[in-house]
Design a protein around this motif. Structure first.
Motif, short mmCIF file in Angstrom:
data_model
loop_
_atom_site.label_atom_id
_atom_site.label_comp_id
_atom_site.label_asym_id
_atom_site.label_seq_id
_atom_site.Cartn_x
_atom_site.Cartn_y
_atom_site.Cartn_z
N ARG A 289 5.19 -7.54 4.27
CA ARG A 289 5.94 -7.06 3.11
C ARG A 289 5.00 -6.79 1.94
O ARG A 289 5.13 -5.80 1.22
N LEU A 290 4.04 -7.69 1.74
CA LEU A 290 3.07 -7.51 0.66
C LEU A 290 2.23 -6.25 0.90
O LEU A 290 1.97 -5.48 -0.02
N ILE A 293 4.14 -3.15 -0.07
CA ILE A 293 4.17 -2.98 -1.53
C ILE A 293 2.85 -2.42 -2.02
O ILE A 293 2.79 -1.45 -2.79
N GLN A 296 1.76 1.35 -1.61
CA GLN A 296 2.44 2.36 -2.42
C GLN A 296 1.92 2.43 -3.86
O GLN A 296 2.42 3.21 -4.66
N LEU A 297 0.89 1.62 -4.16
CA LEU A 297 0.42 1.53 -5.54
C LEU A 297 -0.84 2.35 -5.76
O LEU A 297 -1.79 2.26 -4.99
N SER A 344 -4.55 -6.62 -0.64
CA SER A 344 -3.19 -6.25 -1.04
C SER A 344 -2.78 -6.97 -2.32
O SER A 344 -2.18 -6.38 -3.22
N CYS A 348 -1.81 -5.18 -5.98
CA CYS A 348 -0.56 -5.49 -6.69
C CYS A 348 -0.85 -6.09 -8.06
O CYS A 348 -0.20 -5.76 -9.06
N HIS A 362 8.25 -2.07 -8.24
CA HIS A 362 7.11 -2.64 -7.53
C HIS A 362 6.70 -3.98 -8.13
O HIS A 362 6.27 -4.89 -7.42
N ALA A 365 9.07 -6.60 -6.81
CA ALA A 365 8.83 -6.86 -5.39
C ALA A 365 7.62 -7.77 -5.22
O ALA A 365 7.62 -8.70 -4.41
N TYR A 366 6.56 -7.49 -6.00
CA TYR A 366 5.35 -8.30 -5.92
C TYR A 366 5.60 -9.73 -6.42
O TYR A 366 5.20 -10.71 -5.77
N TRP A 369 7.45 -11.71 -3.91
CA TRP A 369 6.59 -12.15 -2.79
C TRP A 369 5.80 -13.39 -3.22
O TRP A 369 5.70 -14.37 -2.48
#
Length: 387
Positions: A289-290, A293, A296-297, A344, A348, A362, A365-366, A369
């Motif tokens: 999952r991380l 995320i 996409q950054l 990752s 983030c 985002h 989401a981070y 996590w």
């Protein structure tokens, strides 16, 4: 243990499940929930994580006067012996095995009681279920010492496969598990200090020291903390209560930077990056999952590599795990997985630091996590800012 289970044929596994269901059905004809049984029919759990049962004399005096008011959690001895044949001889002659309340059983025997209230667990009929039930009882009642908790976690991990699965089984967060796993990194001298409850040592400090992989640095940090505790004890008006609680907020020297990349970062960011550093050192779960995320950054690659390298260095893994020429397999799967986690997190973290307000989805989401898998709790302001 788990490997032997996987070697069974489909037919053998089916036969074993049928036998377990049969035993479970038969056990329902045993003592009803809340019944009392003769103490002679009860056996201590040979797999109990508690190595020492302390304070039995005081508990025995209470039981002599008032009896045992809280029922012991038990399973039928036949079910236990089928799940743990290697321990079967240790419970011969018993009708039930205690999986929750071994200390109460020992104190009741010391008090000379003849009967005890029990609750029969009808669902724990497999090796895995029994281990989880016993561990949950001990953890929920906070009856385990730090290294007993660690031993319980490792035993469950061998059965369940991953530390994430252990956390779910115990109803705990991944961060809770990873905190306790840090104790594996303690040097013998530090471990002894924790076991003997040396002045200045606390479980919180031990977990912080467990972040430091280098032996000499860890011992130096412990020496400094012990000296601070001695100084506090020598202060006029100091008490044992004050001495026993060194300020964990005083960061250990080896962790002061934690990838902060300078002193211009605010305290919230520094705390977040310390959680990232701890995750790189201890996290052993699924970081998919991380990674989703982070991918996409739009982050500056060199900056992310520099931050990730710092965390890998602190974890004792080394920044070479990020070296492209080494990604042919020389670094090994574990180091590469750890490097991917660090990279990752760095992507983030840099993105959140620079433009959280412009990208709340985002950012949240981070932060979610981190809260789930690392030792970090976002301030309420941060939640509101990213909502």
């Amino acid at each position: 243990m788990a490997g032997a289970q996987n070697e069974l044929s489909v037919a053998e596994r089916r036969k074993r499940r049928e036998e377990e269901r049969r035993r479970a059905a038969e056990s329902t004809a045993a003592a009803p929930a809340g019944a009392e049984v003769a103490i002679a029919e009860l056996a201590n759990n040979p797999r109990n994580a508690r190595e020492e049962l302390e304070g039995l004399e005081g508990l025995a005096r209470t039981y002599s006067e008032s009896g045992v008011l809280q029922s012991l959690a038990v399973i039928p001895a036949d079910v236990f012996k089928a799940a743990f044949p290697e321990n079967a001889h240790e419970v011969d002659g018993a009708r039930y095995v205690v999986i929750g309340g071994n200390r109460r059983l020992a104190a009741a025997r010391l008090a000379g009681l003849e009967r005890l209230p029990i609750l029969v667990n009808r669902k724990a009929t497999t090796r895995k279920a029994i281990l989880i039930a016993a561990a949950t009882e001990n953890v929920a009642r906070e009856e385990l010492k730090p290294f007993e908790e660690l031993a319980t976690i490792e035993e469950l991990k061998a059965e369940l496969g991953t530390y994430d699965a252990v956390a779910r089984a115990l109803g705990k967060s991944a961060g809770w598990v990873s905190q306790r796993r840090r104790l594996r990194n303690l040097q013998p001298e530090v471990r002894k200090a924790l076991e003997e409850r040396v002045e200045g040592m606390t479980i919180e400090l031990a977990r912080d020291l467990g972040k430091i992989k280098d032996r000499e640095q860890q011992l130096a940090a412990w020496k400094k903390e012990r000296a601070l505790a001695a100084a506090r004890a020598a202060e006029p008006g100091s008490t044992k209560a004050q001495v026993g609680k060194p300020k964990v907020a005083e960061k250990l020297p080896q962790q002061s930077s934690s990838g902060s990349a300078g002193s211009d970062l605010d305290e919230t960011t520094k705390e977040r990056r310390e959680a990232c550093a701890a995750a790189v050192a201890a996290f052993d779960g699924d970081a998919s999952r991380l990674h989703i995320i982070a991918l996409q950054l739009p982050t500056e690659p060199d900056e992310a590599v520099a931050l990730a390298s710092h965390w890998l260095g602190e974890a004792g893994i080394g920044a070479s795990a990020l070296s492209l020429p080494s990604l042919t397999g020389d670094e090994g799967h574990e180091r590469q997985a750890r490097a991917a986690l660090a990279l990752s997190l760095a992507h983030c973290e840099i993105h959140l630091t620079s433009c959280a307000a412009d990208d709340p989805a985002h950012a949240r989401a981070y932060l979610d996590w981190l809260a789930t898998h690392a030792e970090y709790q976002a301030p309420e302001a941060a939640h509101a800012h990213t909502a």
